[in-house]
Design a protein around this motif. Structure first.
Motif, PDB file in Angstrom:
ATOM      1  N   SER A 181      57.292  71.390  16.835  1.00  0.00           N
ATOM      2  CA  SER A 181      56.693  70.644  15.762  1.00  0.00           C
ATOM      3  C   SER A 181      55.864  71.564  14.727  1.00  0.00           C
ATOM      4  O   SER A 181      55.880  71.420  13.525  1.00  0.00           O
ATOM      5  CB  SER A 181      55.497  69.405  16.153  1.00  0.00           C
ATOM      6  N   THR A 182      55.142  72.568  15.548  1.00  0.00           N
ATOM      7  CA  THR A 182      54.327  73.509  14.466  1.00  0.00           C
ATOM      8  C   THR A 182      55.272  74.429  13.713  1.00  0.00           C
ATOM      9  O   THR A 182      55.079  74.920  12.642  1.00  0.00           O
ATOM     10  CB  THR A 182      53.580  74.296  15.563  1.00  0.00           C
ATOM     11  N   MET A 183      56.263  74.874  14.550  1.00  0.00           N
ATOM     12  CA  MET A 183      57.459  75.781  13.814  1.00  0.00           C
ATOM     13  C   MET A 183      58.199  74.953  12.759  1.00  0.00           C
ATOM     14  O   MET A 183      58.447  75.458  11.735  1.00  0.00           O
ATOM     15  CB  MET A 183      58.485  76.320  14.832  1.00  0.00           C
ATOM     16  N   LEU A 184      58.332  73.540  12.940  1.00  0.00           N
ATOM     17  CA  LEU A 184      58.943  73.007  11.924  1.00  0.00           C
ATOM     18  C   LEU A 184      57.978  72.625  10.497  1.00  0.00           C
ATOM     19  O   LEU A 184      58.513  72.819   9.503  1.00  0.00           O
ATOM     20  CB  LEU A 184      59.214  71.537  12.409  1.00  0.00           C
ATOM     21  N   ARG A 185      56.824  72.429  11.011  1.00  0.00           N
ATOM     22  CA  ARG A 185      55.935  72.319   9.821  1.00  0.00           C
ATOM     23  C   ARG A 185      55.857  73.891   9.023  1.00  0.00           C
ATOM     24  O   ARG A 185      55.800  73.819   7.704  1.00  0.00           O
ATOM     25  CB  ARG A 185      54.489  71.962  10.250  1.00  0.00           C
ATOM     26  N   GLY A 211      64.347  71.636  10.403  1.00  0.00           N
ATOM     27  CA  GLY A 211      63.970  71.807   9.121  1.00  0.00           C
ATOM     28  C   GLY A 211      64.936  71.971   8.230  1.00  0.00           C
ATOM     29  O   GLY A 211      65.004  71.310   7.147  1.00  0.00           O
ATOM     30  N   SER A 212      65.938  72.632   8.663  1.00  0.00           N
ATOM     31  CA  SER A 212      67.309  72.611   7.681  1.00  0.00           C
ATOM     32  C   SER A 212      68.242  71.581   7.775  1.00  0.00           C
ATOM     33  O   SER A 212      68.613  71.132   6.785  1.00  0.00           O
ATOM     34  CB  SER A 212      68.102  73.849   8.438  1.00  0.00           C
ATOM     35  N   VAL A 213      68.257  70.683   8.994  1.00  0.00           N
ATOM     36  CA  VAL A 213      68.758  69.498   8.930  1.00  0.00           C
ATOM     37  C   VAL A 213      68.106  68.524   8.001  1.00  0.00           C
ATOM     38  O   VAL A 213      68.719  67.666   7.192  1.00  0.00           O
ATOM     39  CB  VAL A 213      69.098  68.830  10.318  1.00  0.00           C
ATOM     40  N   LEU A 214      66.927  68.342   7.981  1.00  0.00           N
ATOM     41  CA  LEU A 214      66.069  67.536   6.950  1.00  0.00           C
ATOM     42  C   LEU A 214      66.332  67.948   5.569  1.00  0.00           C
ATOM     43  O   LEU A 214      66.307  66.979   4.779  1.00  0.00           O
ATOM     44  CB  LEU A 214      64.628  67.588   7.795  1.00  0.00           C
ATOM     45  N   THR A 248      69.141  78.791   5.200  1.00  0.00           N
ATOM     46  CA  THR A 248      68.763  78.835   6.667  1.00  0.00           C
ATOM     47  C   THR A 248      68.922  80.232   7.198  1.00  0.00           C
ATOM     48  O   THR A 248      68.271  80.715   7.938  1.00  0.00           O
ATOM     49  CB  THR A 248      69.187  77.953   7.748  1.00  0.00           C
ATOM     50  N   ALA A 249      70.294  80.642   6.991  1.00  0.00           N
ATOM     51  CA  ALA A 249      70.702  82.033   7.468  1.00  0.00           C
ATOM     52  C   ALA A 249      69.612  83.324   6.703  1.00  0.00           C
ATOM     53  O   ALA A 249      69.314  83.985   7.550  1.00  0.00           O
ATOM     54  CB  ALA A 249      71.963  82.387   7.163  1.00  0.00           C
TER      55      ALA A 249
END
Length: 263
Positions: free
Chosen positions: A12-16, A118-121, A85-86
């Motif tokens: 979750s931290t990395m996603l934020r 994050g990329s999927v969102l 993302t890449a």
């Protein structure tokens, strides 16, 4: 804390972190998002009347071509978005932040999980924006049922997940951001060589295998059938197989490279 709790917390931290990067530096995402929107407007308003005869709708009928081309452009939007993302993964690997993460007591896979989620969102949000533009110029999905709409959304998420893992692997093996962007270009070019803009049957015989035997064509045909309420035939199983295969391949490739490469 249990291992699962730590994994969820760190992911979750990395996603934020990745969502904050996307918000602070939106230019890359916006540039990639403009490509499918420009193509949508170009093909509909410049080639729409002419292309409508190719898809078998009789005389010039721009609305018929809008219905045909939108599903392909929605999946092309995903391919465009994951290029960012890449680039983001390559930047992390070359700028030293990953080396710092390796010295910290965090769940190591959470770094990649944050990028993927994050990329999927971002991909889903980009698809929604392109869908709104398509709706504004006349796209309608009146024949699709609620179940078909739900299946279409699930296909988009699954396809975004599969391409994201492939993009992560491309970012990990790239020496810099420019190389990562170039390595991920096939994710934008493949839709142009698929059934996104014209039926495979109208293509030259020597070119048809290129359009048929790639992940975008069955995914496009499946999404088109779901959104328009028409038959999808065998394309549904092929699309599912491509998505699962690419997701597993991308995950194994990314995990192996991330765990082996200490850049």
């Amino acid at each position: 804390m249990s291992s699962l709790t730590l994994a969820v917390r760190d992911s979750s931290t990395m996603l934020r972190r990745n969502l904050l990067h996307a918000r602070r530096y939106p230019s890359l995402t916006l540039n990639l998002l403009l490509t499918p929107i420009v193509l949508l407007l170009l093909f509909v308003y410049i080639f729409g009347d002419a292309m409508s005869s190719v898809i078998g709708s009789g005389g010039p009928d721009r609305s018929a071509y809008i219905a045909y081309v939108v599903p392909g452009l929605l999946l092309m939007t995903i391919g465009s978005t994951v290029v960012g993302t890449a680039v983001s993964v390559s930047n992390d690997m070359t700028e030293g932040i990953i080396a710092r993460f390796r010295t910290m007591a965090i769940h190591r896979p959470s770094v990649l999980i944050g990028h993927v989620v994050g990329s999927v969102l971002q991909s889903v949000l980009s698809v929604v924006l392109v869908g709104l533009v398509a709706f504004a110029i006349g796209f309608r999905s009146t024949d699709a049922t609620a179940v078909e709409w739900l299946a279409a959304f699930g296909l988009l998420v699954l396809f975004a997940t599969a391409l994201t893992w492939i993009a992560v692997g491309m970012g990990l093996v790239s020496p810099n951001a420019e190389a990562a962007s170039n390595n991920a270009m096939p994710l934008i070019l493949l839709p142009l060589l698929s059934s996104a803009f014209t039926p495979v049957g109208s293509m030259p015989g020597w070119f048809r295998p290129i359009a048929e035997y790639q992940p975008f064509t069955p995914a496009i045909e499946t999404l088109r059938g779901l959104l328009l309420g028409s038959e999808i035939g065998h394309h549904g199983w092929l699309a599912l197989a491509w998505c699962l295969g690419l997701a597993v391949l991308g995950y194994l490739w990314s995990a192996a490279k991330f765990n082996r490469d200490p850049r």
